[in-house]
Design a protein around this motif. Structure first.
Motif, short mmCIF file in Angstrom:
data_model
loop_
_atom_site.label_atom_id
_atom_site.label_comp_id
_atom_site.label_asym_id
_atom_site.label_seq_id
_atom_site.Cartn_x
_atom_site.Cartn_y
_atom_site.Cartn_z
N GLU A 123 38.16 29.16 38.13
CA GLU A 123 38.05 28.63 36.78
C GLU A 123 36.67 28.99 36.24
O GLU A 123 35.66 28.78 36.90
N THR A 124 36.63 29.53 35.03
CA THR A 124 35.36 29.84 34.38
C THR A 124 35.18 28.94 33.17
O THR A 124 36.15 28.63 32.46
N TYR A 125 33.95 28.52 32.94
CA TYR A 125 33.63 27.61 31.84
C TYR A 125 32.52 28.23 31.00
O TYR A 125 31.48 28.63 31.54
N ASN A 174 50.30 29.97 44.09
CA ASN A 174 49.66 31.25 43.75
C ASN A 174 48.39 31.55 44.53
O ASN A 174 47.81 32.62 44.36
N GLY A 175 47.94 30.64 45.37
CA GLY A 175 46.74 30.88 46.17
C GLY A 175 45.46 30.55 45.42
O GLY A 175 45.46 29.78 44.45
N SER A 211 43.39 34.36 38.82
CA SER A 211 43.86 34.44 40.21
C SER A 211 43.02 35.45 40.98
O SER A 211 42.92 36.62 40.59
N LEU A 212 42.40 34.99 42.09
CA LEU A 212 41.56 35.87 42.92
C LEU A 212 41.73 35.48 44.38
O LEU A 212 41.50 34.32 44.74
N PRO A 213 42.11 36.41 45.24
CA PRO A 213 42.18 36.09 46.68
C PRO A 213 40.79 35.77 47.22
O PRO A 213 39.76 36.11 46.62
N ASN A 262 39.22 40.40 32.66
CA ASN A 262 39.75 39.57 31.59
C ASN A 262 38.91 39.83 30.35
O ASN A 262 37.68 39.68 30.39
N LYS A 263 39.55 40.26 29.27
CA LYS A 263 38.85 40.53 28.02
C LYS A 263 39.58 39.82 26.89
O LYS A 263 40.80 39.99 26.75
#
Length: 203
Positions: free
Chosen positions: A44-46, A39-40, A110-112, A84-85
Motif C-alpha cells: 500500500e502506498t500513501y 493474492n499474496g 501486488s508484489l511478491p 503504476n502511472k
C-alpha cells in the motif's frame, strides 16, 4: 487466518519521519506491506499533497482543480517487475480565493516477497516546474505459512465504511497519516496493522 486492529494509543514521545518537498509542489509519501489470502503480498502506498503548493486550473466543469502525475516503478536486477502511472486529481473548488484543499491518495500494488529498487516520479501537470524523482529500496517479507505482522499504517482518522472506496479496508474507511513527523500537541497516535497465521500457533 488474518486478524486486524485499529489502535489508538497515547503518544509518549516524538517520532520523526521523512518529509519531501518536490520543488514548489510539496508532498509526503509512505508505504506499508500487507498480505491477502487470495493474492499474496501487496504494497500500500500513501501520498499526501499540500493543496496550496499545487497549481489549480479551470477544468471542463468550470471548477478549479490540480492534477498530479504519479509514476511508480519497481525493479529487480535492472528489470521492471511492475509499474503504476496515473493522474491524481484534487477536489474541485469554485474560486481560487478559497482555501486550497490538501488531498491524499492510496494505491494497492501486488508484489511478491523480495527486495525492489523503487523509483517514484511526481509531476505537477499544470506547472512547468521540473519533475521530482526519488529512489529507494523496498523490502517485502511476509511468509504465507508462518506467524507474521504486516507493515504499520498510521491513521489520521477512520469511520465505518458506507460505500466502498479507495480508503476502505475490513469495514472501515481509513485516512492515512502521511506527515513525516508527530507534533508535540498530538496526544494520540492511531495505527493499523494485521497479524497473520496466528491459528498455526494455537493448533
Amino acid at each position: 487466518m488474518k486478524y486486524f486492529s485499529i489502535i489508538s494509543i497515547t503518544l509518549l514521545m516524538l517520532i520523526c519521519g521523512i518529509s519531501k518537498s518536490y520543488g514548489k509542489l510539496q508532498a509526503q509519501f509512505d508505504y506499508s506491506a500487507f498480505y491477502d489470502n487470495n493474492n499474496g503480498a501487496y504494497l500500500e502506498t500513501y501520498l499526501s499533497v499540500f493543496g496550496k503548493s499545487a497549481k489549480f486550473v479551470l477544468n471542463e466543469n468550470n471548477k478549479y482543480q490540480a492534477s498530479i502525475e504519479i509514476t511508480m516503478i519497481f525493479k529487480q536486477n535492472g528489470s521492471v517487475i511492475t509499474f503504476n502511472k496515473y493522474n491524481l486529481l484534487s477536489p474541485e473548488i469554485s474560486d481560487t480565493t478559497e482555501k486550497f484543499p490538501n488531498f491524499v491518495d492510496l494505491q494497492r500494488i501486488s508484489l511478491p516477497n523480495g527486495v525492489y529498487n523503487f523509483e517514484l516520479k511526481i509531476q505537477d501537470k499544470n506547472s512547468e516546474k521540473e519533475q521530482y524523482t526519488h529512489n529507494d529500496i523496498i523490502s517485502i517479507d511476509i511468509p504465507a505459512d508462518a506467524i507474521s505482522i504486516s507493515g504499520i499504517q498510521f491513521i489520521e482518522s477512520y469511520t465505518e465504511t458506507t460505500v466502498n472506496n479507495m480508503l476502505s479496508k475490513n469495514g472501515y474507511d481509513m485516512v492515512p497519516y502521511v506527515a513525516g513527523f508527530f507534533p508535540a500537541n498530538m496526544d494520540n497516535l492511531i495505527f493499523y496493522a494485521e497479524i497473520y497465521n496466528t491459528i498455526k500457533e494455537i493448533e
